[in-house]
Design an enzyme around this catalytic site. Structure first.
Site, PDB file in Angstrom:
ATOM      1  N   THR A   1      36.833  41.610  35.773  1.00 34.62           N
ATOM      2  CA  THR A   1      38.097  40.847  35.735  1.00 34.62           C
ATOM      3  C   THR A   1      37.871  39.356  35.530  1.00 34.62           C
ATOM      4  OG1 THR A   1      39.172  42.364  37.234  1.00 34.62           O
ATOM      5  CG2 THR A   1      40.022  40.123  37.228  1.00 34.62           C
TER       6      THR A   1
ATOM      7  N   ARG B   1      47.311  53.717  38.472  1.00 38.48           N
ATOM      8  CA  ARG B   1      46.675  52.898  39.506  1.00 38.48           C
ATOM      9  C   ARG B   1      46.823  51.401  39.173  1.00 38.48           C
ATOM     10  NH1 ARG B   1      42.450  48.778  39.655  1.00 38.48           N
ATOM     11  NH2 ARG B   1      41.436  48.878  41.670  1.00 38.48           N
TER      12      ARG B   1
ATOM     13  N   GLY C   1      36.570  42.361  41.716  1.00 40.55           N
ATOM     14  CA  GLY C   1      35.925  43.441  42.458  1.00 40.55           C
ATOM     15  C   GLY C   1      36.888  44.562  42.762  1.00 40.55           C
TER      16      GLY C   1
ATOM     17  N   GLY D   1      39.740  46.196  43.844  1.00 39.35           N
ATOM     18  CA  GLY D   1      41.037  45.630  44.185  1.00 39.35           C
ATOM     19  C   GLY D   1      41.675  46.205  45.429  1.00 39.35           C
TER      20      GLY D   1
HETATM   21  C1  SD4 Z   1      40.834  45.777  39.997  1.00 36.67           C
HETATM   22  N1  SD4 Z   1      39.901  43.677  40.668  1.00 36.67           N
HETATM   23  O1  SD4 Z   1      41.569  46.345  39.206  1.00 36.67           O
HETATM   24  C2  SD4 Z   1      40.180  44.505  39.548  1.00 36.67           C
HETATM   25  C3  SD4 Z   1      39.059  44.872  38.657  1.00 36.67           C
HETATM   26  C4  SD4 Z   1      37.769  44.336  38.971  1.00 36.67           C
HETATM   27  O2  SD4 Z   1      35.606  45.003  39.422  1.00 36.67           O
HETATM   28  O3  SD4 Z   1      37.611  43.179  39.258  1.00 36.67           O
HETATM   29  N2  SD4 Z   1      36.802  45.218  38.966  1.00 36.67           N
HETATM   30  O4  SD4 Z   1      40.579  46.235  41.102  1.00 36.67           O
END
Ligand code: SD4
Length: 350
Positions: A210, A238, A262, A264
């Site tokens: 992200t 989701r 990360g 979420g």
């Molecule tokens: C999520 N935070 O959709 C985002 C994606 C992400 O590691 O950062 N993934 O959860």
């Protein structure tokens, strides 16, 4: 007597709440008045944040608005065909559909967001239009798409051959285990997520994560943007933290701004970015505020925290910035007059 005791108790509680409020208000006033060094400044998540920062800087260096800068900045990874976790060519969900999440906040506390948006590369620009052209904050799914199309966005196919190939590979096992530090090519997951690791596919183009970006312009105003294709091969429908105001992003122009990357689900449960900003309101420097939010995740679910990545990134009204994450491997990019788009390793809990 009992009533008097209750009254005294309530009065004491009221006084305590009042004094906490005034401590926070005094700290906020002090922060707002403090001289800002090094503005304008833009910071963003991961190594691809550097290219995004460059685009944001083009606006900031001319005295442009932080809001325009963060939008222009995150549009870069959104359009990058080699980036499989943001925008065009993002990894699809388990049904093979690319669904995007994004949000944006300006210096007035206005907010716009889209979730589970399909067929439009620049989810962040749709989120901005939601903020500026509707009385709402968030549009999802088909409603978000219809709104985008009605506002001149063209319907596109976001699923590239590489992303489709990775999805088909994943379908062989259909095992959903988020890979920690998807950007870190040498990382071997400890959670048994070896059955499918996109990093191991030919071409190794399956990197990154992200993008969250926060910036302060020459006026000292703050804005932020966050955009993602979310967790690869997620359940259809989701929604992660990234489009949720307060979870993936929060901006308070008196105090500071924060964003996250990360897993979420864990960020949503602690309303992470809002928490970071509120801690800064109480006087925490950015890195310490991010650390406190990370610690909160560890405290909530200690065993899960070991197996996932979450990182927070924050900028305060004084132009100070910092980050903190669960696992080694999270980096962020900083660009200002004093910092030449440096890529900095976030300090980590484990
Ligand atoms: C999520 N935070 O959709 C985002 C994606 C992400 O590691 O950062 N993934 O959860």
């Amino acid at each position: 007597m009992k009533n008097r005791r209750n009254f005294l108790k309530t009065a004491a509680l009221g006084a305590a709440v009042f004094s906490l409020d005034s401590v926070a208000a005094t700290a906020a006033r002090a922060q707002a008045k403090a001289p800002v060094k090094g503005k304008p400044i833009v910071i963003s998540t991961w190594d691809f944040g550097r290219a995004a920062n460059e685009a944001a800087w083009e606006i900031l260096k001319k005295g442009g608005r932080a809001l325009d800068a963060v939008e222009a900045g995150v549009r870069v990874p959104e359009a990058d065909p080699n980036n499989h976790t943001v925008g065009y060519s993002g990894f699809p969900d388990r049904d093979g559909r690319v669904t995007l999440d994004a949000c944006i906040m300006d210096e007035h506390g206005n907010a716009g967001s889209v979730a589970a948006l399909e067929h439009v590369t620049h989810a962040i620009s749709v989120a901005r239009l939601v903020m500026e052209k509707t009385p709402h904050v968030m549009l999802v799914g088909d409603g978000a798409l219809q709104f985008a199309l009605a506002n001149g966005f063209k319907k596109e196919n976001l699923l590239t051959p590489e992303a489709e190939k990775a999805w088909k590979e994943w379908l062989k096992t259909s095992e959903y285990k988020p890979v920690i530090n998807i950007e870190n090519k040498s990382y071997t997951p400890t959670n048994g997520a070896t059955a499918f690791n996109p990093l191991m596919l030919p071409g190794n183009v399956y990197n990154h994560d992200t993008i969250g970006m926060v910036a302060m312009d020459t006026e000292g105003n703050l804005s932020g943007a966050c955009t993602t294709s979310g967790m690869a091969f997620k359940l259809h429908g989701r929604v992660g933290d990234s489009p949720i105001i307060g979870a993936g992003l929060y901006v308070d122009n008196e105090i500071g701004a924060a964003t996250s990357t990360g897993v979420g689900e864990e960020v949503i449960k602690i309303v992470g970015s809002h928490l970071v900003v509120e801690l800064m309101r109480q006087g925490y420097p950015p890195e310490k505020a991010c650390k406190e939010a990370v610690d909160r995740i560890v405290k909530r679910s200690p065993s899960k925290a070991k197996e996932i990545q979450v990182g927070f990134l924050a900028l305060n009204k004084k132009g100070q910035y910092g980050a903190y994450c669960l696992q080694k491997g999270f980096s962020y990019a900083v660009l200002s007059k004093d910092v030449n788009n440096a890529l900095i390793d976030g300090k980590h809990h484990f």
